[in-house]
Design an enzyme around this catalytic site. Structure first.
Site, PDB file in Angstrom:
ATOM      1  N   LYS A 142     -19.748  66.895  25.997  1.00 25.08           N
ATOM      2  CA  LYS A 142     -21.521  67.037  26.017  1.00 25.08           C
ATOM      3  C   LYS A 142     -21.413  66.540  27.600  1.00 25.08           C
ATOM      4  O   LYS A 142     -21.182  66.298  27.662  1.00 25.08           O
ATOM      5  CB  LYS A 142     -21.328  65.421  25.479  1.00 25.08           C
ATOM      6  CG  LYS A 142     -21.018  65.835  24.146  1.00 25.08           C
ATOM      7  CD  LYS A 142     -22.172  64.288  23.153  1.00 25.08           C
ATOM      8  CE  LYS A 142     -21.437  64.550  21.286  1.00 25.08           C
ATOM      9  NZ  LYS A 142     -22.245  63.253  20.847  1.00 25.08           N
TER      10      LYS A 142
ATOM     11  N   GLU B 113     -17.202  50.627  26.502  1.00 25.14           N
ATOM     12  CA  GLU B 113     -16.685  51.824  25.442  1.00 25.14           C
ATOM     13  C   GLU B 113     -14.889  51.767  25.522  1.00 25.14           C
ATOM     14  O   GLU B 113     -14.465  51.987  24.149  1.00 25.14           O
ATOM     15  CB  GLU B 113     -16.600  52.933  26.575  1.00 25.14           C
ATOM     16  CG  GLU B 113     -18.195  53.434  26.990  1.00 25.14           C
ATOM     17  CD  GLU B 113     -19.466  53.477  25.887  1.00 25.14           C
ATOM     18  OE1 GLU B 113     -18.560  54.153  24.796  1.00 25.14           O
ATOM     19  OE2 GLU B 113     -19.737  54.933  26.151  1.00 25.14           O
TER      20      GLU B 113
HETATM   21  N1  LIG Z   1     -21.423  62.601  28.217  1.00 21.85           N
HETATM   22  C1  LIG Z   1     -20.489  62.399  27.363  1.00 21.85           C
HETATM   23  O1  LIG Z   1     -19.844  62.048  26.653  1.00 21.85           O
HETATM   24  C2  LIG Z   1     -21.036  61.022  27.697  1.00 21.85           C
HETATM   25  C3  LIG Z   1     -20.486  59.758  27.305  1.00 21.85           C
HETATM   26  C4  LIG Z   1     -20.362  57.929  27.593  1.00 21.85           C
HETATM   27  C5  LIG Z   1     -22.466  58.133  28.825  1.00 21.85           C
HETATM   28  N2  LIG Z   1     -22.655  59.151  29.009  1.00 21.85           N
HETATM   29  C6  LIG Z   1     -23.708  58.863  29.828  1.00 21.85           C
HETATM   30  O2  LIG Z   1     -22.687  58.604  31.221  1.00 21.85           O
HETATM   31  C7  LIG Z   1     -24.440  58.079  32.015  1.00 21.85           C
HETATM   32  C8  LIG Z   1     -23.338  56.688  32.514  1.00 21.85           C
HETATM   33  O3  LIG Z   1     -22.623  57.239  33.353  1.00 21.85           O
HETATM   34  P1  LIG Z   1     -21.799  56.120  34.516  1.00 21.85           P
HETATM   35  O4  LIG Z   1     -21.815  54.872  33.757  1.00 21.85           O
HETATM   36  O5  LIG Z   1     -20.578  56.389  35.060  1.00 21.85           O
HETATM   37  O6  LIG Z   1     -22.871  55.866  36.212  1.00 21.85           O
HETATM   38  P2  LIG Z   1     -23.653  57.004  37.328  1.00 21.85           P
HETATM   39  O7  LIG Z   1     -23.337  58.081  36.830  1.00 21.85           O
HETATM   40  O8  LIG Z   1     -25.030  56.136  37.390  1.00 21.85           O
HETATM   41  O9  LIG Z   1     -22.119  56.023  37.772  1.00 21.85           O
HETATM   42  C9  LIG Z   1     -22.774  54.745  38.176  1.00 21.85           C
HETATM   43  C10 LIG Z   1     -23.205  53.934  39.880  1.00 21.85           C
HETATM   44  O10 LIG Z   1     -21.837  54.239  40.509  1.00 21.85           O
HETATM   45  C11 LIG Z   1     -22.212  54.515  41.186  1.00 21.85           C
HETATM   46  N3  LIG Z   1     -20.162  55.260  41.938  1.00 21.85           N
HETATM   47  C12 LIG Z   1     -19.816  55.774  41.244  1.00 21.85           C
HETATM   48  N4  LIG Z   1     -18.266  55.801  40.540  1.00 21.85           N
HETATM   49  C13 LIG Z   1     -18.270  55.208  42.242  1.00 21.85           C
HETATM   50  C14 LIG Z   1     -16.840  54.705  43.147  1.00 21.85           C
HETATM   51  N5  LIG Z   1     -15.727  55.352  42.491  1.00 21.85           N
HETATM   52  N6  LIG Z   1     -17.251  53.686  43.833  1.00 21.85           N
HETATM   53  C15 LIG Z   1     -18.389  53.143  44.050  1.00 21.85           C
HETATM   54  N7  LIG Z   1     -19.969  53.611  43.480  1.00 21.85           N
HETATM   55  C16 LIG Z   1     -19.559  54.345  42.605  1.00 21.85           C
HETATM   56  C17 LIG Z   1     -22.897  56.178  41.474  1.00 21.85           C
HETATM   57  O11 LIG Z   1     -23.327  56.936  42.586  1.00 21.85           O
HETATM   58  C18 LIG Z   1     -24.078  55.199  40.022  1.00 21.85           C
HETATM   59  O12 LIG Z   1     -24.740  54.420  41.216  1.00 21.85           O
HETATM   60  C19 LIG Z   1     -25.228  57.936  30.773  1.00 21.85           C
HETATM   61  O13 LIG Z   1     -26.378  58.855  31.885  1.00 21.85           O
HETATM   62  C20 LIG Z   1     -24.484  58.146  29.846  1.00 21.85           C
HETATM   63  O14 LIG Z   1     -25.302  58.696  28.811  1.00 21.85           O
HETATM   64  C21 LIG Z   1     -22.049  60.411  28.748  1.00 21.85           C
HETATM   65 ZN   LIG Z   2     -20.991  55.786  25.620  1.00 22.93          ZN
END
Ligand SMILES: NC(=O)c1ccc[n+]([C@@H]2O[C@H](COP(=O)([O-])OP(=O)(O)OC[C@H]3O[C@@H](n4cnc5c(N)ncnc54)[C@H](O)[C@@H]3O)[C@@H](O)[C@H]2O)c1
Ligand SMILES: [Zn+2]
Length: 365
Positions: free
Chosen positions: A148, A190
Site C-alpha cells: 500500500k 500494530e
Molecule cells: N502502507 C501501509 O500499509 C501502512 C501501514 C501502517 C501505517 N502506514 C503509514 O505509516 C505512517 C506512519 O509511519 P511511522 O509510524 O513509521 O512514522 P514516520 O514515518 O513519521 O516516522 C516517525 C519519526 O521517526 C523518525 N525515524 C524513523 N526511523 C528512525 C530511526 N531508526 N531512528 C530515529 N528516528 C527515526 C522519522 O524521521 C520520523 O520523525 C502513516 O502515514 C501511516 O498512514 C502505512
Molecule cells: Zn496501521
C-alpha cells in the site's frame, strides 16, 4: 487455485501475492542495513536513488549507501510530507537526474517515507522498482509489507495511492536503537493488532514480552512473527477484496482520531496511538454486538506499551463519526467495520448502527 503463502527464505520470508506474477522477499536481520548490495542485486539497475528524511540522514544513510553509488533525496520528516508537493520534489529530482525505467528508488525511513516513496516510484514513468528499508517498528512490522502506497489529500489519510508491491523489503532491527520510545511504542500497537486479529498464542507472547529490557534477538523474534502474520494475510488477498480487511481492525475509528489530530500540533497522535484508541472503540463495538468481550484485555495491553486508553485533546463525537463516514473501506456511504469476534479471530465488512458506534466512541473520549 492453490493458495500461496509466505515461505521462509534464507533469513526472511517470500511474499507471493495470490494471482500476481511477481513476488518479493522480506530479508530480516540485524546489521542488514550495512549489506544491502550483498543481499540484493543492485548492479542491474541503471541508477539508484535513496529517499530518506533529515532525521535519518545523519543516523543511517551512510550505513546504507557506503557500498554503492546513488543519488540521495532528503525531505523533511513528518506526516505532512505525504503530500503532492513532496511527490513533485521526488518526481522532479528523478527526472532531473534522468532516471529511466530501469532505475530503482530505495526508501529509507518510517511509514511516511515508505508510503510516499512507494507511490512516487509506482507512478514515475508508469512505475519503477522500489525497495523498502523500514526504520521504525511500525513500518517494519506493518507499513512496508503489502504494497500500500500513497499520500494524504483533503485532510483524509491515504486518500490517493496505489497497491504496488515493492521489489524487496529489508528489515534491520538494529536501526531501532535510535528510535524514540514513543515511536517504538506506536509500532507496538500494530503488533498487538496482529495478535488480536490472527494469533492468540502470539498475543500471549506479546503480553509476556518485557519490551523495555528486551535484547535484540527477542525483539527480532517478535518483529518476525508480526511480519509473518501480515505477509500471510496480504499474500492471500493482495488487493483487499476480503481477508485483508481484517488488518483494518482499529483503523476506522483510529484514522478518525489521527486525521482530527493532524490540525493540532500539541495534541498530535502518532499513527499507533490513534490505532490504540481505535482498537478500544472497535473492541467496544464488537462487545456491544455480542462478540467476546476483549475490552479490558486490550486496555491492559495498550497501557503496557504506554499507548493512550483515553483520547486527550478536543475530539468531538460528531466530528469523529463524520470522519468514519469518509473511510475508504465504505461502500455506498455505509461504514464497514473490521471487528473482533474473539481473541485471534477478526471479521470484516460489518455494518453497525450509528447509535452503537457513538456509544463505543464515548468509551475513550
Ligand atoms: N502502507 C501501509 O500499509 C501502512 C501501514 C501502517 C501505517 N502506514 C503509514 O505509516 C505512517 C506512519 O509511519 P511511522 O509510524 O513509521 O512514522 P514516520 O514515518 O513519521 O516516522 C516517525 C519519526 O521517526 C523518525 N525515524 C524513523 N526511523 C528512525 C530511526 N531508526 N531512528 C530515529 N528516528 C527515526 C522519522 O524521521 C520520523 O520523525 C502513516 O502515514 C501511516 O498512514 C502505512
Ligand atoms: Zn496501521
Amino acid at each position: 487455485m492453490a493458495k500461496m503463502h509466505p515461505m521462509k527464505s534464507n533469513q526472511g520470508l517470500h511474499i507471493q501475492p495470490e494471482n500476481q506474477r511477481r513476488g518479493y522477499d522480506i530479508h530480516i536481520g540485524s546489521g542488514f542495513i550495512n549489506h544491502l548490495s550483498d543481499i540484493l542485486n543492485l548492479k542491474d539497475y541503471s541508477s539508484i536513488a535513496v529517499l530518506t528524511d533529515s532525521n535519518l540522514e545523519p543516523l543511517w544513510l551512510k550505513n546504507l549507501t557506503d557500498a554503492f553509488c546513488c543519488y540521495t533525496i532528503i525531505i523533511n520528516p513528518g506526516e505532512a510530507q505525504k503530500s503532492i508537493p513532496s511527490l513533485e520534489t521526488i518526481w522532479g529530482q528523478l527526472n532531473e537526474h534522468r532516471f529511466d525505467r530501469k532505475a530503482v528508488l530505495i526508501n529509507l525511513g518510517g511509514g511516511v517515507i515508505g508510503d510516499l516513496g512507494g507511490f512516487a516510484a509506482a507512478t514515475y514513468k508508469r512505475g519503477i522498482d522500489f525497495i523498502q528499508v523500514p526504520t521504525t517498528l511500525l513500518s517494519q512490522v506493518d507499513a512496508s509489507i503489502g504494497g500500500k502506497t500513497g499520500i494524504n489529500f483533503a485532510g483524509i489519510k491515504n486518500l490517493v495511492g496505489s497497491i504496488t508491491q515493492p521489489t524487496a523489503v529489508v528489515v534491520d532491527p538494529l536501526v531501532l536503537k535510535t528510535l524514540s520510545d514513543r515511536e517504538f511504542c506506536s509500532g507496538c500497537a500494530e503488533i498487538v493488532k496482529h495478535g488480536l486479529i490472527r494469533d492468540r498464542d502470539y498475543l500471549a507472547e506479546i503480553e509476556d514480552w518485557d519490551f523495555k529490557n528486551s535484547d535484540l534477538a527477542r525483539t527480532e523474534e517478535i518483529i518476525r512473527r508480526s511480519i509473518e502474520i501480515k505477509a500471510e494475510i496480504v499474500s492471500a488477498d493482495p488487493l483487499e477484496q476480503g481477508l485483508r480487511k481484517i488488518l483494518n481492525f482499529g483503523h476506522t475509528a483510529g484514522h478518525a482520531f489521527e486525521a482530527l489530530s493532524l490540525g493540532h500540533e500539541k495534541e498530535r497522535l502518532l499513527h499507533g496511538e490513534a490505532v490504540a484508541l481505535g482498537m478500544i472503540v472497535e473492541a467496544e463495538i464488537s462487545r456491544l454486538l455480542g462478540y467476546e468481550d476483549q475490552v479490558a484485555k486490550i486496555c491492559d495491553l495498550i497501557s503496557k506499551f504506554n499507548l493512550p486508553t483515553k483520547a486527550r485533546g478536543p475530539f468531538e463525537l460528531d466530528s469523529l463519526i463524520e470522519r468514519t463516514r469518509s473511510d475508504k473501506k465504505n461502500v455506498g456511504g455505509t461504514t464497514r467495520w473490521s471487528l473482533l469476534e474473539a481473541t485471534g479471530k477478526a471479521i470484516f465488512d460489518i455494518e453497525v448502527k450509528e447509535e452503537l458506534v457513538k456509544e463505543a466512541f464515548m468509551r475513550v473520549i
